[in-house]
Scaffold this motif. Structure first.
Motif, mmCIF file in Angstrom:
data_model
loop_
_atom_site.group_PDB
_atom_site.id
_atom_site.type_symbol
_atom_site.label_atom_id
_atom_site.label_comp_id
_atom_site.label_asym_id
_atom_site.label_seq_id
_atom_site.Cartn_x
_atom_site.Cartn_y
_atom_site.Cartn_z
ATOM 1 N N VAL A 99 0.832 -1.209 0.000
ATOM 2 C CA VAL A 99 0.000 0.000 0.000
ATOM 3 C C VAL A 99 0.867 1.259 0.000
ATOM 4 N N ILE A 100 1.909 1.282 0.814
ATOM 5 C CA ILE A 100 2.809 2.443 0.862
ATOM 6 C C ILE A 100 3.467 2.669 -0.502
ATOM 7 N N ASP A 101 3.906 1.584 -1.119
ATOM 8 C CA ASP A 101 4.538 1.710 -2.434
ATOM 9 C C ASP A 101 3.541 2.223 -3.473
ATOM 10 N N GLN A 102 2.288 1.797 -3.382
ATOM 11 C CA GLN A 102 1.266 2.288 -4.308
ATOM 12 C C GLN A 102 1.038 3.785 -4.108
ATOM 13 N N LEU A 103 0.993 4.211 -2.861
ATOM 14 C CA LEU A 103 0.766 5.636 -2.580
ATOM 15 C C LEU A 103 1.908 6.498 -3.120
ATOM 16 N N PHE A 104 3.137 6.014 -2.968
ATOM 17 C CA PHE A 104 4.275 6.823 -3.392
ATOM 18 C C PHE A 104 4.607 6.639 -4.873
ATOM 19 N N ALA A 105 3.905 5.722 -5.543
ATOM 20 C CA ALA A 105 4.028 5.629 -7.003
ATOM 21 C C ALA A 105 3.139 6.654 -7.679
ATOM 22 N N ASN A 106 2.270 7.282 -6.874
ATOM 23 C CA ASN A 106 1.373 8.310 -7.378
ATOM 24 C C ASN A 106 2.184 9.500 -7.892
ATOM 25 N N ALA B 208 -6.435 3.716 10.103
ATOM 26 C CA ALA B 208 -7.625 3.362 10.891
ATOM 27 C C ALA B 208 -7.279 2.638 12.178
ATOM 28 N N SER B 209 -5.988 2.375 12.420
ATOM 29 C CA SER B 209 -5.575 1.756 13.682
ATOM 30 C C SER B 209 -4.096 2.014 13.911
ATOM 31 N N ASP B 210 -3.675 1.947 15.156
ATOM 32 C CA ASP B 210 -2.258 2.102 15.476
ATOM 33 C C ASP B 210 -1.434 0.946 14.921
ATOM 34 N N ARG B 211 -2.040 -0.238 14.825
ATOM 35 C CA ARG B 211 -1.303 -1.377 14.269
ATOM 36 C C ARG B 211 -0.931 -1.110 12.810
ATOM 37 N N LEU B 212 -1.850 -0.512 12.063
ATOM 38 C CA LEU B 212 -1.530 -0.121 10.689
ATOM 39 C C LEU B 212 -0.472 0.981 10.681
ATOM 40 N N ALA B 213 -0.596 1.913 11.626
ATOM 41 C CA ALA B 213 0.365 3.023 11.704
ATOM 42 C C ALA B 213 1.772 2.515 12.006
ATOM 43 N N LEU B 214 1.890 1.493 12.866
ATOM 44 C CA LEU B 214 3.205 0.923 13.189
ATOM 45 C C LEU B 214 3.836 0.315 11.944
ATOM 46 N N GLY B 215 3.022 -0.390 11.152
ATOM 47 C CA GLY B 215 3.527 -0.955 9.903
ATOM 48 C C GLY B 215 3.954 0.121 8.929
ATOM 49 N N CYS B 216 3.170 1.202 8.880
ATOM 50 C CA CYS B 216 3.522 2.337 8.003
ATOM 51 C C CYS B 216 4.839 2.972 8.435
ATOM 52 N N LEU B 217 5.004 3.182 9.715
ATOM 53 C CA LEU B 217 6.217 3.818 10.237
ATOM 54 C C LEU B 217 7.442 2.976 9.908
ATOM 55 N N SER B 218 7.327 1.659 10.088
ATOM 56 C CA SER B 218 8.445 0.761 9.768
ATOM 57 C C SER B 218 8.777 0.802 8.281
ATOM 58 N N THR B 219 7.736 0.779 7.452
ATOM 59 C CA THR B 219 7.942 0.787 5.999
ATOM 60 C C THR B 219 8.540 2.110 5.524
ATOM 61 N N LEU B 220 8.045 3.199 6.056
ATOM 62 C CA LEU B 220 8.558 4.523 5.666
ATOM 63 C C LEU B 220 10.029 4.668 6.051
#
Length: 345
Positions: A231-238, A248-260
């Motif tokens: 999902v992060i890669d799709q957003l930044f391919a924009n 929608a949750s901190d668990r998703l946010a933790l995954g985003c932070l790690s990926t970023l």
């Protein structure tokens, strides 16, 4: 060590078993002196009521079932703490099952729970659940059921939720007020009630501030890190990538932070980030995570209180069932605010 029985107490004190039984229950029909005598003897010899005998006599198991998607989700573990707190004070045991976000396992769990003859059920639906006939059938047969957090409007019973719309609206508006215009929203399963309400709050905040909706910035995602990375890669391919992400949750946010971090995208300098739940680790992250407080413990307690109201009044159903909304609160930390943003807030 052998446990003494009501018969043992009655024989020792030269009382009838019915008198001892009523004294132990605190009946007002028993003389206070006799009641004290029985209670002191019971305490001295460590009398413990037989739960099997009690359940047979009352036609109750004195246990309730709880089905949650995952116990290792800190939100649900906190909710279970609240449920167990209320159940313990009522003299009830709690039987816990996990659906692991599977509709099939949820159905099987309800079958296992009812085979244990529980007196009531608390449930938060799995991410795959769109059909709630398995719950409607149990409810129609008289089993008290209360839904919490992830609910369905197809079952006419008490429900306890967070104010997901308001929380999502406030989180999105906070990002707008810090100057972000390209705000992505990463939601969980589109079937879930919480996802629908949080998407509505996100869209309402954009509309209020006349920011056009870009469908490419609205994503649905499982909690697995690989899914989040996609999902992060799709957003930044924009062509114009987002400058903020509201999950929608901190668990998703933790995954985003790690990926970023893996992709050398700085938070909050390159992109702001905000979650939803307020996990205990949120304040300890680097940067600390801005989030929406979701009152998990209170939700568990309130849900259990409503269930016991139904259990204790099975002969008198409520005139109407209610949906209880609990407060949410925005906590601003370093992941969504730079020093230059503070002047705008």
């Amino acid at each position: 060590m052998e446990h003494i029985t009501i018969k043992d107490i009655a024989k020792a004190l030269n009382l009838s078993t019915s008198t001892v039984s009523r004294a132990l229950r605190g009946s007002h029909e028993i003389n206070p002196v006799t009641k004290l005598l029985v209670m002191e003897y019971a305490e001295k010899f460590n009398y413990q009521p037989n739960p099997i005998a009690l359940s047979l006599k009352e036609n109750k198991s004195r246990s309730i079932g709880v089905i949650v998607p995952e116990i290792d989700n800190p939100f649900f573990s906190q909710a279970i703490n609240g449920i167990e707190d209320i159940a313990y004070n009522k003299g009830y045991q709690v039987v816990i099952f996990q659906s692991h976000e599977s509709y099939e396992r949820e159905v099987i769990n309800t079958q296992h729970i009812t085979s244990r003859r529980v007196d009531g059920l608390l449930i938060s639906l799995s991410g795959q659940t769109t059909n709630v006939e398995h719950l409607k059938n149990l409810h129609d047969k008289g089993l008290p059921i209360v839904l919490f957090d992830r609910i369905s409007d197809e079952i006419n019973t008490h429900k306890v939720i967070s104010d997901n719309f308001e929380g999502s609206f406030n989180g999105t508006e906070h990002l707008i007020k810090t100057g972000r215009k390209r705000i992505a929203h990463i939601a969980a399963s589109p079937h879930l009630s919480i996802s629908k309400e949080r998407v509505k709050g996100y869209l309402a905040a954009l509309a209020k501030h006349n920011i056009p909706v870009d469908e490419s910035l609205l994503k649905y995602c499982n909690y697995g890190l690989q899914d989040i990375e996609v999902v992060i890669d799709q957003l930044f391919a924009n062509e114009t990538p987002p400058d903020a992400i509201f999950t929608a949750s901190d668990r998703l946010a933790l995954g985003c932070l790690s990926t970023l971090k893996k992709r050398n995208i700085k938070v909050p300098e390159d992109i702001a980030l905000i979650g939803f739940t307020n996990l205990k680790v949120a304040a300890l992250l680097a940067p600390s995570l801005s989030t929406i407080v979701q009152p998990a413990l209170d939700m568990g307690k309130r849900s259990a209180e409503l269930l016991f109201d139904l259990i204790e009044n099975t002969s008198k159903l409520p005139k109407s069932y209610r949906t209880f909304k609990l407060y949410t609160e925005l906590i601003v930390r370093n992941s969504s605010v730079m020093k230059s943003d503070e002047e705008r807030l």
